[in-house]
Design a protein around this motif. Structure first.
Motif, mmCIF file in Angstrom:
data_model
loop_
_atom_site.group_PDB
_atom_site.id
_atom_site.type_symbol
_atom_site.label_atom_id
_atom_site.label_comp_id
_atom_site.label_asym_id
_atom_site.label_seq_id
_atom_site.Cartn_x
_atom_site.Cartn_y
_atom_site.Cartn_z
ATOM 1 N N MET A 647 0.824 -1.203 0.000
ATOM 2 C CA MET A 647 0.000 0.000 0.000
ATOM 3 C C MET A 647 0.864 1.261 0.000
ATOM 4 N N ALA A 648 1.957 1.246 0.758
ATOM 5 C CA ALA A 648 2.748 2.460 0.968
ATOM 6 C C ALA A 648 3.659 2.797 -0.202
ATOM 7 N N ASP A 649 4.355 1.818 -0.757
ATOM 8 C CA ASP A 649 5.378 2.106 -1.775
ATOM 9 C C ASP A 649 4.846 2.851 -2.997
ATOM 10 N N PRO A 650 3.686 2.464 -3.553
ATOM 11 C CA PRO A 650 3.225 3.178 -4.752
ATOM 12 C C PRO A 650 2.938 4.663 -4.518
ATOM 13 N N THR A 651 2.716 5.082 -3.266
ATOM 14 C CA THR A 651 2.419 6.496 -3.013
ATOM 15 C C THR A 651 3.660 7.364 -3.139
ATOM 16 N N GLU A 652 4.851 6.751 -2.959
ATOM 17 C CA GLU A 652 6.126 7.476 -2.977
ATOM 18 C C GLU A 652 6.157 8.605 -1.950
ATOM 19 N N GLU A 653 5.376 8.472 -0.886
ATOM 20 C CA GLU A 653 5.357 9.465 0.188
ATOM 21 C C GLU A 653 6.146 8.929 1.380
#
Length: 857
Positions: A647-653
């Motif tokens: 979930m987290a990696d694709p946001t690049e945040e």
């Protein structure tokens, strides 16, 4: 009618009333199945008390009106409770003031019937009272059906939220015993037949209906019993009963008389036969079950005709728009549905009852075929916003997108640009960051040169996205453009909304980057401005960002204050999306501070609502549960953390990637793996972030040969420099035991490792303690014995032991999930872990093992 087998409960309620008279108010939930006698019990309580009664009903016949029960009580309350145009929070505060100091000197006795049908504003009122009633001179009785509350249901959540409040109590009403059924039969002058108890299960309403049916046999169902009684009425009496049934849960006698050919005398027979009863000037069925049976039996043509007559009469009386919308829909009057449902939705919005607003706007939309395109687009826009506030992000996107297409056809470039800006924000909540960036740029391009507040809002969205990317200079640049344009625009509600949102984004970024004083000043200014303008979402956002910054930076006093104030604000206003974010942050804070059970409960509460909230709201709870599983050696840890990473990696945040990476590295350390791998992969994604805490969470796990020149927050700087004892002391001062234990253990020093074992043992982090013991053995050092507090049978965690006890009672995974208010998937993981630790292959083998242990013990 005699109150059978309720003496103990009645004495308890009278005792609570006596406590209320002494200034120790109580809110009592009265629970029982349909027909068990909740209303009869409460009527007896009212009849035996001299306290001023206030009675309100939740209507199950239609989409409820916001605060319907309070509206019922208003004639018996001071006029100051709900003055014209008062905000909901002002009404709640005014009611509480009256309950604290009743004008007559006697305590109030409030009754809210059928809370399982309550609108969300009413549930918020109950929650508001439950938390404060202990300082009032009032007893509040709230009845509900147990079987109508399920996991994730708003009433179920309310019951959990208020269970530990000082003034809350619960009274359960059970069905009658076989002896009680015999006594009730005797009261009706009938012998208790052998199968009367078996068929009715002791349900008082069913027993009464069966005895009154006059068939000589016991009817098989409540429906059969009710219809048998109705069939004994004259045709005039039956027609009168139908009007009352279709009018709603409570029907005004004057209204019913107006619709009957022979007027009010037609009601005499059903009143005499006990099918109806009077409450003041209103008519009620003896039970809602009977009303529903009668309403369902009205032939289609006659039902349509009666609803049309009811609509006309109620419209003439200026009835509540939610009630009018219900009858208009039942009457097939589409144009009237559109008018009244729109008005009911607007009313629900004003009162903060956002789920009711969604229902009414959707109802209006189904009858909007003839609505002008621009008006239809506005209705879609309003519905989309209410979907967003209640956690329906994808439904919100669909509404805004459809509205945008209409504005494209109308050539309204400003509204089109504003819709792109709105969609950008929604796509971010859905975790689609690239699309959010693209749509934000489109909005700015379309609105360029318009010099409108919509352009300022588009600038503000770019500001927010730069902040969410943790880009300090980008946030400042777009923030300056936003504020400069706002200074040139005339005052308006939209201008104020854009101003408080821009201040929020800039203040958050400054705080995250390290300027806490100036950043918090802007954030609290944003909060005050949003409160003054009654901008619910912006208040929630300000509390969210104030709390989030404080949690990350380990400023726990401030975090606790903002979390508590924000939670109360969001719950009181039905802001579900923000409530779940609040719970996720609370779970993070409790995890950091070593409150494992509290962290688990908060995280699982969010995941239990997973289908009702935004995708990103579940990220923090997943990380928390993954961390907890890792600390105790639960094999579920890897799956939870992989789901969080995906979930987290694709946001690049960095704000999402860094916490996930930190826990993944911790887990790798606990299981004896290589924590530097995950850190090295994530470092390029967080190194550019203007956040010392995000960088530090990853940098502390990087290989020693990786140069780190960027500023890190204090404890991670100490760790990176190998000053492990100083880092551990810092974590200890902040009240972060697991971080303290890790710093001690990672030192490799036998003395510090020994202290790490003790820290982990006290915390219950069995797997981390085991890893530290292994390191001591490898060093040839003495290994502390496992403390009794750290041991569990076969290594079961406290939650697993709790689940095992429920398995022993024969509960299914679904039933365990409902009992513990967790997701079914989590329950399944717990059961699988238990089977593995106990060395058995099935529930049956586990039960057999438990039986053998019980026999030998």
């Amino acid at each position: 009618m005699t109150l059978l087998e309720r003496d103990e409960q009645l004495r308890a309620a009278q005792g609570y009333l006596a406590e209320a008279a002494a200034g120790h108010g109580r809110l009592v939930f009265v629970a029982g199945e349909p027909g068990v006698g909740k209303t009869t019990f409460l009527e007896h309580l009212l009849a035996t008390s001299d306290a001023p009664p206030l009675v309100g009903w939740c209507d199950g016949s239609a989409t409820p009106s916001p605060l319907g029960p309070l509206v019922d009580m208003l004639p018996d309350l001071p006029a100051t409770v709900w003055p014209a145009d008062a905000a909901r929070s002002e009404v709640f505060a005014a009611l509480l003031s009256v309950l604290r100091d009743p004008p007559t000197g006697r305590p109030y006795l409030l009754v809210i019937e059928d809370a399982h049908w309550a609108d969300e504003a009413t549930l918020d009122l109950v929650r508001h009272l439950a938390r404060r009633i202990h300082a009032c001179r009032a007893l509040v009785m709230v009845s509900y059906r147990v079987e109508d509350t399920t996991v994730g249901d708003k009433l179920r959540v309310l019951l959990g939220d208020t269970a530990s409040a000082t003034g809350t109590r619960r009274i359960d009403l059970a069905p009658l015993t076989e002896a009680g059924v015999a006594r009730l039969a005797a009261e009706h002058g009938a012998p208790a037949s052998a199968d009367l108890y078996d068929v009715t299960g002791g349900n008082p309403f069913f027993v009464t209906e069966a005895l009154s049916a006059g068939t000589g046999d016991v009817p098989a169902t409540v429906r059969d019993a009710v219809l048998a009684r109705v069939s004994r009425l004259s045709e005039t009496g039956q027609r009168a009963l139908e009007v009352v049934a279709l009018a709603g849960s409570r029907a005004e006698a004057e209204l019913v008389g107006q619709l009957l050919n022979v007027g009010l005398p037609a009601l005499d027979e059903p009143l005499e036969r006990g099918l109806l009863r009077q409450s003041g000037s209103d008519l009620l069925f003896r039970h809602e079950l009977a009303r529903l049976v009668v309403a369902e039996e009205v032939p289609g043509g006659r039902r349509l005709h009666l609803h049309r007559r009811l609509l006309a009469a109620l419209t003439e009386r200026g009835a509540d728009p939610a009630r009018l919308a219900h009858h208009a829909e039942a009457a097939g009057e589409g144009a009237a549905v559109l008018v009244h449902a729109r008005a009911a939705g607007d009313q629900a919005v004003r009162l903060g009852s956002h789920r009711e607003a969604v229902r009414q706007y959707r109802r209006a939309l189904t009858h909007a075929e003839e609505l002008a395109p621009g008006e239809r687009a506005q209705l879609l826009w309003d519905l989309g916003y209410e979907h967003y506030l209640t956690g329906g992000v994808d439904a919100s996107i669909a509404c805004i997108s459809e509205a945008r297409e209409i504005w494209v056809d109308l050539g309204d470039a400003v509204r089109v640009g504003d819709a792109w800006r709105c969609e950008s924000r929604l796509q971010w909540f859905a975790g689609r960051n690239e699309l959010a960036e693209e749509q934000a740029r489109t909005a700015v391009d379309l609105l360029h040169g318009t010099h409108t507040v919509e352009l300022a809002l588009a600038y503000m969205q770019r500001t927010s996205l730069e902040m969410l990317r943790t880009d300090l200079e980008g946030t400042r640049s777009w923030g300056r453009r936003t504020m400069a344009l706002l200074d040139e625009l005339p005052e308006s509600p939209q201008r104020e909304e854009a101003r408080v949102r821009a201040l929020n984004a800039i203040g958050t970024m400054e705080t995250v980057a390290g300027d806490v004083a100036d950043g918090e000043r802007m954030l609290t200014t944003s909060l005050a401005g949003a409160r003054n303008a009654d901008l619910h979402e912006q208040v929630a956002l300000a509390y969210n960002n104030l709390a989030s910054c404080a949690v990350v930076q380990r400023r726990y006093d401030a975090a606790q204050r903002y979390l508590d104030e924000g939670y109360d604000y969001c719950v009181d206003r039905d802001l579900d999306s923000w409530t779940t974010y609040n719970l996720g942050m609370r779970a993070e804070m409790l995890l950091d501070r070593g409150d494992h059970e509290g962290a688990r409960a908060a995280a699982e509460e969010v995941l239990a609502r997973r289908d009702e909230t935004t995708p990103m709201a579940v990220l923090a709870p997943l990380v928390v549960l993954g961390a907890l599983a890792s600390r105790i050696g639960d094999p579920e840890a890897a799956d939870l953390l992989e789901e969080a990473r995906a979930m987290a990696d694709p946001t690049e945040e960095s704000q999402k990637i860094a916490p996930v990476t930190q826990v993944r590295c911790q887990h790798a350390w606990v299981i004896g793996g290589d924590p530097t791998e995950a850190a090295a992969l994530s470092w390029p994604l967080v190194i550019g972030a203007d956040c010392p805490w995000s960088r530090g969470r990853v940098a502390t796990w990087l290989p020693d040969d990786v140069e780190v020149s960027a500023q890190l927050s204090a404890p991670f700087t100490l760790e990176r420099e190998g000053r492990w004892a100083e880092a551990a002391a810092w974590w200890e001062r902040m009240g972060c035991p697991f971080d303290q234990g890790l710093a001690l253990a990672r030192s490799g020093d036998p003395e510090l490792l020994t202290e790490a074992v003790r820290v982990f043992d006290r915390l219950g982090a069995a797997a981390a303690a085991a890893r530290a013991r292994t390191m001591l053995r490898e060093l040839g050092a003495a290994v502390p014995r496992t403390t009794r507090a750290a041991r569990h049978p076969d290594g079961l965690t406290p939650r697993e032991a709790e689940v095992e006890a429920l398995v022993a009672r024969g509960l299914t995974d679904a039933e365990i999930a409902e009992t513990l208010v967790i997701s079914r998937r989590t329950a399944e993981h717990h059961v699988a872990a238990i089977l593995g630790k106990r060395g058995v292959r099935s529930r049956r083998e586990l039960l057999e093992m438990g039986s053998r242990e019980a026999e030998s013990g």
